[in-house]
Motif scaffolding. Structure first.
Motif, PDB file in Angstrom:
ATOM      1  N   LEU A 100     -37.798  -8.831  44.905  1.00 27.30           N
ATOM      2  CA  LEU A 100     -37.496 -10.256  44.557  1.00 27.30           C
ATOM      3  C   LEU A 100     -38.350 -10.586  43.177  1.00 27.30           C
ATOM      4  O   LEU A 100     -37.859 -10.913  42.146  1.00 27.30           O
ATOM      5  N   SER A 101     -39.522 -10.113  43.330  1.00 21.36           N
ATOM      6  CA  SER A 101     -40.453 -10.516  42.108  1.00 21.36           C
ATOM      7  C   SER A 101     -40.129  -9.625  40.983  1.00 21.36           C
ATOM      8  O   SER A 101     -40.032 -10.053  39.756  1.00 21.36           O
ATOM      9  N   SER A 102     -39.780  -8.370  41.200  1.00 18.62           N
ATOM     10  CA  SER A 102     -39.361  -7.332  40.103  1.00 18.62           C
ATOM     11  C   SER A 102     -38.098  -7.894  39.773  1.00 18.62           C
ATOM     12  O   SER A 102     -37.899  -7.801  38.426  1.00 18.62           O
ATOM     13  N   ALA A 103     -37.149  -8.418  40.543  1.00 18.53           N
ATOM     14  CA  ALA A 103     -35.707  -8.676  40.033  1.00 18.53           C
ATOM     15  C   ALA A 103     -35.980  -9.924  39.142  1.00 18.53           C
ATOM     16  O   ALA A 103     -35.332  -9.731  38.100  1.00 18.53           O
ATOM     17  N   VAL A 104     -36.903 -10.671  39.252  1.00 18.30           N
ATOM     18  CA  VAL A 104     -37.087 -11.974  38.369  1.00 18.30           C
ATOM     19  C   VAL A 104     -37.651 -11.453  37.325  1.00 18.30           C
ATOM     20  O   VAL A 104     -37.103 -12.002  36.108  1.00 18.30           O
ATOM     21  N   ARG A 105     -38.486 -10.806  37.130  1.00 18.75           N
ATOM     22  CA  ARG A 105     -38.984 -10.190  35.920  1.00 18.75           C
ATOM     23  C   ARG A 105     -37.980  -9.426  34.946  1.00 18.75           C
ATOM     24  O   ARG A 105     -37.955 -10.111  33.859  1.00 18.75           O
ATOM     25  N   VAL A 106     -37.199  -8.572  35.731  1.00 18.10           N
ATOM     26  CA  VAL A 106     -36.327  -7.911  34.724  1.00 18.10           C
ATOM     27  C   VAL A 106     -34.972  -8.826  34.526  1.00 18.10           C
ATOM     28  O   VAL A 106     -34.803  -8.826  33.300  1.00 18.10           O
ATOM     29  N   TRP A 107     -34.722 -10.063  35.224  1.00 19.14           N
ATOM     30  CA  TRP A 107     -33.667 -10.962  34.764  1.00 19.14           C
ATOM     31  C   TRP A 107     -34.291 -11.886  33.769  1.00 19.14           C
ATOM     32  O   TRP A 107     -33.539 -12.076  32.819  1.00 19.14           O
ATOM     33  N   LEU A 108     -35.568 -12.054  33.632  1.00 22.55           N
ATOM     34  CA  LEU A 108     -36.170 -12.833  32.599  1.00 22.55           C
ATOM     35  C   LEU A 108     -36.044 -12.040  31.252  1.00 22.55           C
ATOM     36  O   LEU A 108     -35.922 -12.441  30.212  1.00 22.55           O
ATOM     37  N   LEU A 109     -36.440 -10.772  31.414  1.00 23.58           N
ATOM     38  CA  LEU A 109     -36.440  -9.758  30.312  1.00 23.58           C
ATOM     39  C   LEU A 109     -35.196  -9.689  29.684  1.00 23.58           C
ATOM     40  O   LEU A 109     -34.585  -9.675  28.369  1.00 23.58           O
ATOM     41  N   ASP A 110     -33.943  -9.430  30.575  1.00 26.85           N
ATOM     42  CA  ASP A 110     -32.536  -9.478  30.110  1.00 26.85           C
ATOM     43  C   ASP A 110     -32.122 -10.943  29.534  1.00 26.85           C
ATOM     44  O   ASP A 110     -31.476 -10.768  28.384  1.00 26.85           O
TER      45      ASP A 110
ATOM     46  N   VAL B 288     -33.569 -18.539  41.165  1.00 26.13           N
ATOM     47  CA  VAL B 288     -34.083 -17.462  42.062  1.00 26.13           C
ATOM     48  C   VAL B 288     -33.168 -17.134  42.994  1.00 26.13           C
ATOM     49  O   VAL B 288     -32.664 -15.891  43.359  1.00 26.13           O
ATOM     50  N   GLN B 289     -32.219 -18.111  43.700  1.00 28.70           N
ATOM     51  CA  GLN B 289     -31.243 -17.770  44.593  1.00 28.70           C
ATOM     52  C   GLN B 289     -30.204 -16.888  44.077  1.00 28.70           C
ATOM     53  O   GLN B 289     -29.630 -15.888  44.478  1.00 28.70           O
ATOM     54  N   ARG B 290     -29.590 -17.216  42.590  1.00 29.82           N
ATOM     55  CA  ARG B 290     -28.782 -16.460  42.025  1.00 29.82           C
ATOM     56  C   ARG B 290     -29.358 -15.106  41.429  1.00 29.82           C
ATOM     57  O   ARG B 290     -28.674 -13.984  41.687  1.00 29.82           O
ATOM     58  N   ILE B 291     -30.770 -14.954  41.208  1.00 32.97           N
ATOM     59  CA  ILE B 291     -31.164 -13.718  40.914  1.00 32.97           C
ATOM     60  C   ILE B 291     -31.165 -12.879  42.133  1.00 32.97           C
ATOM     61  O   ILE B 291     -30.974 -11.589  42.193  1.00 32.97           O
ATOM     62  N   ASP B 292     -31.518 -13.390  43.446  1.00 34.25           N
ATOM     63  CA  ASP B 292     -31.720 -12.837  44.653  1.00 34.25           C
ATOM     64  C   ASP B 292     -30.273 -12.202  45.017  1.00 34.25           C
ATOM     65  O   ASP B 292     -30.239 -10.852  45.562  1.00 34.25           O
ATOM     66  N   GLN B 293     -29.175 -12.813  44.784  1.00 34.42           N
ATOM     67  CA  GLN B 293     -27.850 -12.574  45.420  1.00 34.42           C
ATOM     68  C   GLN B 293     -27.468 -11.168  44.250  1.00 34.42           C
ATOM     69  O   GLN B 293     -26.521 -10.377  44.840  1.00 34.42           O
ATOM     70  N   SER B 294     -28.040 -10.942  43.041  1.00 35.33           N
ATOM     71  CA  SER B 294     -27.653  -9.876  42.413  1.00 35.33           C
ATOM     72  C   SER B 294     -28.724  -8.737  41.980  1.00 35.33           C
ATOM     73  O   SER B 294     -28.600  -8.042  41.385  1.00 35.33           O
ATOM     74  N   ARG B 295     -29.673  -8.812  43.100  1.00 33.64           N
ATOM     75  CA  ARG B 295     -30.956  -7.839  42.658  1.00 33.64           C
ATOM     76  C   ARG B 295     -30.752  -6.451  43.494  1.00 33.64           C
ATOM     77  O   ARG B 295     -31.303  -5.559  43.054  1.00 33.64           O
ATOM     78  N   GLY B 296     -29.723  -6.243  44.095  1.00 35.25           N
ATOM     79  CA  GLY B 296     -29.477  -4.847  44.692  1.00 35.25           C
ATOM     80  C   GLY B 296     -30.719  -4.626  45.687  1.00 35.25           C
ATOM     81  O   GLY B 296     -30.932  -5.517  46.215  1.00 35.25           O
TER      82      GLY B 296
END
Length: 90
Positions: free
Chosen positions: A67-77, A55-63
């Motif tokens: 955060l919840s949306s960034a996690v969902r998009v990361w999982l889809l990617d 989650v921290q790695r996703i947070d660092q690249s989310r712009g």
């Protein structure tokens, strides 16, 4: 993950579940549906890291995304990346 077999189970699994995660030395809450929490746990296991570290790695690249949306998009990617690798190797 088991599939819901009753309409009430489907509705319950579609509701976001809020959990607290510590990232960058502070606690934050993330609201994700059960399927996304399960996929996030599986991704952390595949990468041999903790859920918080992922989650921290996703947070660092989310712009500017939440955060919840960034996690969902990361999982889809991630799903798309894995599908492409499987398609190309098969």
């Amino acid at each position: 993950m088991t599939k819901p077999d009753r309409p009430d189970d489907k509705a319950a699994s579609a509701r976001p579940v809020k959990r607290s995660v510590e990232i960058a030395g502070h606690k934050t809450s993330i609201s994700l549906e059960a399927a996304f929490w399960e996929a996030l746990r599986e991704a952390a296991e595949r990468e041999r890291t903790s859920l918080a570290a992922l989650v921290q790695r996703i947070d660092q690249s989310r712009g500017n995304a939440g955060l919840s949306s960034a996690v969902r998009v990361w999982l889809l990617d991630e799903l798309r990346r894995r599908a492409t690798v499987n398609f190309q190797s098969g």
